[in-house]
Design an enzyme around this catalytic site. Structure first.
Site, PDB file in Angstrom:
ATOM      1  N   ASP A  13       0.867  -1.188   0.000  1.00  0.00           N
ATOM      2  CA  ASP A  13       0.000   0.000   0.000  1.00  0.00           C
ATOM      3  C   ASP A  13       0.901   1.234   0.000  1.00  0.00           C
ATOM      4  O   ASP A  13       2.085   1.155   0.340  1.00  0.00           O
ATOM      5  CB  ASP A  13      -0.905   0.017   1.244  1.00  0.00           C
ATOM      6  CG  ASP A  13      -1.803   1.254   1.276  1.00  0.00           C
ATOM      7  OD1 ASP A  13      -2.413   1.590   0.239  1.00  0.00           O
ATOM      8  OD2 ASP A  13      -1.875   1.919   2.328  1.00  0.00           O
ATOM      9  N   SER A  14       0.309   2.373  -0.354  1.00  0.00           N
ATOM     10  CA  SER A  14       1.065   3.629  -0.301  1.00  0.00           C
ATOM     11  C   SER A  14       1.530   3.931   1.120  1.00  0.00           C
ATOM     12  O   SER A  14       2.414   4.754   1.313  1.00  0.00           O
ATOM     13  CB  SER A  14       0.184   4.769  -0.799  1.00  0.00           C
ATOM     14  OG  SER A  14      -0.935   4.906   0.060  1.00  0.00           O
ATOM     15  N   TYR A  45      -0.552   8.836  -2.191  1.00  0.00           N
ATOM     16  CA  TYR A  45      -0.420   8.657  -3.639  1.00  0.00           C
ATOM     17  C   TYR A  45      -1.553   9.367  -4.391  1.00  0.00           C
ATOM     18  O   TYR A  45      -1.363   9.855  -5.495  1.00  0.00           O
ATOM     19  CB  TYR A  45      -0.522   7.165  -3.989  1.00  0.00           C
ATOM     20  CG  TYR A  45       0.742   6.350  -3.873  1.00  0.00           C
ATOM     21  CD1 TYR A  45       1.842   6.792  -3.151  1.00  0.00           C
ATOM     22  CD2 TYR A  45       0.817   5.099  -4.492  1.00  0.00           C
ATOM     23  CE1 TYR A  45       2.988   6.002  -3.037  1.00  0.00           C
ATOM     24  CE2 TYR A  45       1.953   4.315  -4.398  1.00  0.00           C
ATOM     25  CZ  TYR A  45       3.037   4.757  -3.673  1.00  0.00           C
ATOM     26  OH  TYR A  45       4.152   3.977  -3.581  1.00  0.00           O
ATOM     27  N   GLY A  46      -2.743   9.346  -3.787  1.00  0.00           N
ATOM     28  CA  GLY A  46      -3.968   9.687  -4.526  1.00  0.00           C
ATOM     29  C   GLY A  46      -4.068  11.096  -5.062  1.00  0.00           C
ATOM     30  O   GLY A  46      -4.947  11.395  -5.873  1.00  0.00           O
ATOM     31  N   CYS A  76      -4.360  -1.403  -2.207  1.00  0.00           N
ATOM     32  CA  CYS A  76      -4.484   0.032  -2.422  1.00  0.00           C
ATOM     33  C   CYS A  76      -5.288   0.240  -3.705  1.00  0.00           C
ATOM     34  O   CYS A  76      -4.867  -0.208  -4.783  1.00  0.00           O
ATOM     35  CB  CYS A  76      -3.077   0.620  -2.559  1.00  0.00           C
ATOM     36  SG  CYS A  76      -3.036   2.383  -2.910  1.00  0.00           S
ATOM     37  N   ASN A  77      -6.435   0.884  -3.575  1.00  0.00           N
ATOM     38  CA  ASN A  77      -7.275   1.144  -4.752  1.00  0.00           C
ATOM     39  C   ASN A  77      -6.547   2.033  -5.751  1.00  0.00           C
ATOM     40  O   ASN A  77      -6.654   1.863  -6.962  1.00  0.00           O
ATOM     41  CB  ASN A  77      -8.567   1.837  -4.335  1.00  0.00           C
ATOM     42  CG  ASN A  77      -9.439   0.979  -3.447  1.00  0.00           C
ATOM     43  OD1 ASN A  77     -10.356   0.339  -3.906  1.00  0.00           O
ATOM     44  ND2 ASN A  77      -9.147   0.945  -2.158  1.00  0.00           N
ATOM     45  N   THR A  78      -5.807   3.001  -5.219  1.00  0.00           N
ATOM     46  CA  THR A  78      -5.132   3.988  -6.067  1.00  0.00           C
ATOM     47  C   THR A  78      -4.021   3.325  -6.889  1.00  0.00           C
ATOM     48  O   THR A  78      -3.930   3.522  -8.107  1.00  0.00           O
ATOM     49  CB  THR A  78      -4.552   5.106  -5.169  1.00  0.00           C
ATOM     50  OG1 THR A  78      -5.597   5.585  -4.320  1.00  0.00           O
ATOM     51  CG2 THR A  78      -3.999   6.236  -5.983  1.00  0.00           C
ATOM     52  N   CYS A 187     -10.940   3.322  -0.302  1.00  0.00           N
ATOM     53  CA  CYS A 187      -9.515   3.530  -0.037  1.00  0.00           C
ATOM     54  C   CYS A 187      -9.216   2.720   1.214  1.00  0.00           C
ATOM     55  O   CYS A 187     -10.002   2.755   2.177  1.00  0.00           O
ATOM     56  CB  CYS A 187      -9.241   5.016   0.205  1.00  0.00           C
ATOM     57  SG  CYS A 187      -7.603   5.349   0.881  1.00  0.00           S
ATOM     58  N   HIS A 189      -7.251   3.043   3.570  1.00  0.00           N
ATOM     59  CA  HIS A 189      -7.041   3.775   4.824  1.00  0.00           C
ATOM     60  C   HIS A 189      -8.370   4.016   5.557  1.00  0.00           C
ATOM     61  O   HIS A 189      -8.373   4.234   6.772  1.00  0.00           O
ATOM     62  CB  HIS A 189      -6.395   5.147   4.558  1.00  0.00           C
ATOM     63  CG  HIS A 189      -4.923   5.095   4.258  1.00  0.00           C
ATOM     64  ND1 HIS A 189      -4.432   4.618   3.071  1.00  0.00           N
ATOM     65  CD2 HIS A 189      -3.850   5.479   4.988  1.00  0.00           C
ATOM     66  CE1 HIS A 189      -3.102   4.713   3.099  1.00  0.00           C
ATOM     67  NE2 HIS A 189      -2.731   5.234   4.243  1.00  0.00           N
TER      68      HIS A 189
HETATM   69  N1  DGL Z   1      -4.776   3.195   0.641  1.00  0.00           N
HETATM   70  C1  DGL Z   1      -4.764   3.881  -0.619  1.00  0.00           C
HETATM   71  C2  DGL Z   1      -6.014   3.484  -1.435  1.00  0.00           C
HETATM   72  O1  DGL Z   1      -6.601   2.452  -1.175  1.00  0.00           O
HETATM   73  C3  DGL Z   1      -4.542   5.346  -0.385  1.00  0.00           C
HETATM   74  C4  DGL Z   1      -3.838   5.994  -1.472  1.00  0.00           C
HETATM   75  C5  DGL Z   1      -3.098   7.262  -1.129  1.00  0.00           C
HETATM   76  O2  DGL Z   1      -1.970   7.160  -0.641  1.00  0.00           O
HETATM   77  O3  DGL Z   1      -3.624   8.334  -1.453  1.00  0.00           O
HETATM   78  O4  DGL Z   1      -6.403   4.163  -2.355  1.00  0.00           O
END
Ligand code: DGL
Length: 258
Positions: A13-14, A45-46, A76-78, A187, A189
């Site tokens: 994940d990010s 990341y997003g 991580c979806n992003t 997301c 998080h």
């Molecule tokens: N946990 C990431 C997700 O599922 C967050 C991405 C981020 O760092 O913005 O999208």
């Protein structure tokens, strides 16, 4: 049987959000080795451009493969939106599991429900989510709610603070809260702020996230491909972060009740 069975499953994940997925993976596969890598030094990341997120994701996955991982979970979806396709093309023999916001079960959960999808700006604007929207937007009242600062608030361990509460109050202020039937946590998080969301939104909305789904799917595929560790093996989790100061947070969130 391959000889890869006792190799670790890489979870990426990010930052710390993917721990919400790791918890579900561990619950289903406690005999596996897991190597969790959070790129907290580069989170969030997003809000970054697509190419940057893709490059960071590829680098992180290469690191996990260098460590001998037999499969990768993009928790991580992003990162999934930005890089899953390319990674699967580059590593066709490695199972690479990705996440998308759980819009489908939410849209199908009632008669034209009002569904709010919270996610990062990148997830909401990328092709993967656009394709998902095309399939399900006629079945529900879809509201997209980008929550760009929420990742940082979780990375800073602000759960339970007035700062987080105020952020969420402001985020939902433009919406008619009493009409929300489903809230998609798009997301990884965001499951860590479920308590605060429930306090603001009340009992009505059903919360959806993709963690249990991806864990079940990963287990199924690894079983079918005979890539699982022996059932009697003792599992273990190793945590790594590009920001070593975040290691205590990763462990703390692993104990967080979701
Ligand atoms: N946990 C990431 C997700 O599922 C967050 C991405 C981020 O760092 O913005 O999208």
């Amino acid at each position: 049987m391959t000889n890869h069975n006792t190799a670790p499953i890489g979870v990426f994940d990010s930052g710390a959000g993917g721990i919400s997925v790791l918890k579900r993976l561990w619950a289903l596969m406690p005999n596996e080795q897991f190597l969790y890598f959070g790129d907290s030094a580069n989170a969030p990341y997003g809000t970054r451009p697509l190419e940057e997120i893709r490059a960071l994701t590829v680098k992180a996955v290469e690191h996990l493969l260098d460590e001998g991982c037999k499969a990768i979970v993009l928790a991580c979806n992003t990162a999934t939106s930005a890089a899953a396709k390319e990674l699967r093309e580059t590593y066709p023999d490695v199972p690479i599991f990705g996440l998308e916001p759980a819009l489908k079960p939410a849209a199908l959960s009632g008669v034209h429900p009002t569904v709010v999808v919270m996610a990062t700006p990148l997830t909401l604007r990328e092709e993967k989510f656009r394709a998902l929207t095309e399939r399900f937007e006629d079945l529900c009242e879809l509201i997209k709610l980008p929550a760009p600062e929420l990742v940082e608030l979780v990375e800073q361990n602000k759960m339970g603070t007035p700062e987080l509460r105020t952020y969420l109050e402001d985020l939902f202020a433009p919406l008619d809260r009493d009409k929300i039937d489903c809230l998609v946590l798009g997301c990884t998080h965001f499951p860590f702020v479920k308590r605060e969301l429930r306090a603001i939104l009340g009992d009505r909305p059903v919360f959806f996230d993709g963690a249990v789904g991806i864990a079940k799917y990963a287990k199924l595929v690894l079983d079918l491909r005979e890539m699982r560790a022996p059932l009697e093996a003792e599992g273990e989790i190793r945590f790594e972060s590009s920001d070593p100061e975040k290691l205590p947070l990763l462990r703390q969130l692993f104990s967080f009740e979701l």
